[in-house]
Design an enzyme around this catalytic site. Sequence first.
Site, PDB file in Angstrom:
ATOM      1  N   ASP A  34       0.989  -1.234  -0.003  1.00  0.00           N
ATOM      2  CA  ASP A  34       0.100  -0.079   0.018  1.00  0.00           C
ATOM      3  C   ASP A  34       0.662   1.217  -0.004  1.00  0.00           C
ATOM      4  O   ASP A  34       1.776   1.239   0.512  1.00  0.00           O
ATOM      5  CB  ASP A  34      -0.958   0.054   1.201  1.00  0.00           C
ATOM      6  CG  ASP A  34      -1.806   1.007   1.079  1.00  0.00           C
ATOM      7  OD1 ASP A  34      -3.304   0.585   1.079  1.00  0.00           O
ATOM      8  OD2 ASP A  34      -1.959   2.143   1.181  1.00  0.00           O
ATOM      9  N   ASN A  89     -12.639  -3.038   3.095  1.00  0.00           N
ATOM     10  CA  ASN A  89     -13.472  -1.982   3.117  1.00  0.00           C
ATOM     11  C   ASN A  89     -14.496  -2.025   2.330  1.00  0.00           C
ATOM     12  O   ASN A  89     -14.279  -2.260   1.106  1.00  0.00           O
ATOM     13  CB  ASN A  89     -12.836  -0.623   3.194  1.00  0.00           C
ATOM     14  CG  ASN A  89     -11.881  -0.534   4.268  1.00  0.00           C
ATOM     15  OD1 ASN A  89     -12.068  -0.650   5.342  1.00  0.00           O
ATOM     16  ND2 ASN A  89     -10.782   0.162   3.923  1.00  0.00           N
ATOM     17  N   HIS A 102     -10.447  -5.367  -2.957  1.00  0.00           N
ATOM     18  CA  HIS A 102      -9.181  -5.686  -2.693  1.00  0.00           C
ATOM     19  C   HIS A 102      -8.928  -5.953  -0.936  1.00  0.00           C
ATOM     20  O   HIS A 102      -9.838  -5.470  -0.429  1.00  0.00           O
ATOM     21  CB  HIS A 102      -8.048  -4.299  -2.843  1.00  0.00           C
ATOM     22  CG  HIS A 102      -8.819  -3.355  -2.407  1.00  0.00           C
ATOM     23  ND1 HIS A 102      -9.796  -2.534  -3.075  1.00  0.00           N
ATOM     24  CD2 HIS A 102      -8.298  -2.635  -0.938  1.00  0.00           C
ATOM     25  CE1 HIS A 102     -10.048  -1.389  -2.421  1.00  0.00           C
ATOM     26  NE2 HIS A 102      -9.279  -1.280  -1.100  1.00  0.00           N
ATOM     27  N   HIS A 104      -6.851  -5.849   2.422  1.00  0.00           N
ATOM     28  CA  HIS A 104      -5.654  -5.208   3.134  1.00  0.00           C
ATOM     29  C   HIS A 104      -5.249  -6.321   4.142  1.00  0.00           C
ATOM     30  O   HIS A 104      -6.072  -6.855   4.879  1.00  0.00           O
ATOM     31  CB  HIS A 104      -6.237  -4.062   3.908  1.00  0.00           C
ATOM     32  CG  HIS A 104      -6.711  -2.869   3.182  1.00  0.00           C
ATOM     33  ND1 HIS A 104      -5.848  -1.571   3.029  1.00  0.00           N
ATOM     34  CD2 HIS A 104      -7.924  -2.538   2.753  1.00  0.00           C
ATOM     35  CE1 HIS A 104      -6.747  -0.720   2.285  1.00  0.00           C
ATOM     36  NE2 HIS A 104      -7.831  -1.143   2.093  1.00  0.00           N
TER      37      HIS A 104
END
Length: 117
Positions: A34, A89, A102, A104
């Site tokens: 990230d 999210n 995606h 995390h």
Amino acid sequence: MAAANEPTVFERIIAGEIDADIVRDDERVIAFRDIEPQASVHVLVVPKRRFRDVRELAAADPELLAHIVEVAGEIADAECGGEFRLVFNTGEGAGQTVFHVHAHVLGGGLSEGSLAS
Ligand code: AMP
């Protein structure tokens, strides 16, 4: 927000148009660090096929979701002793900013205000 048919930043990374620090690249997923890490290990695992969010992915291709979890675990094994948080999210109000699903992968000490806390 970008129009639904415009390529997301992640599709541009998959296409090699934007540089990323890639830690895994196979037929089905790509994983890269990230750009604004919120933990000492903060990697995004992104399916190459685009789904809007994890609910769409789970409904359409649960096996691909399982592969994302497997890849996340392998990255955590290599980088933070196999212990990690896995965050998807889902929806703008929950902090989703890129509408290409995606995961995390967060580990190795989370910073304050981490999206996972
Ligand atoms: P989310 O807010 O859950 O949609 O997560 C999107 C994540 O993508 C954020 O944590 C961003 O920091 C990250 N991000 C955005 N652009 C890039 C990029 N070019 N390379 C790596 N990570 C990125």
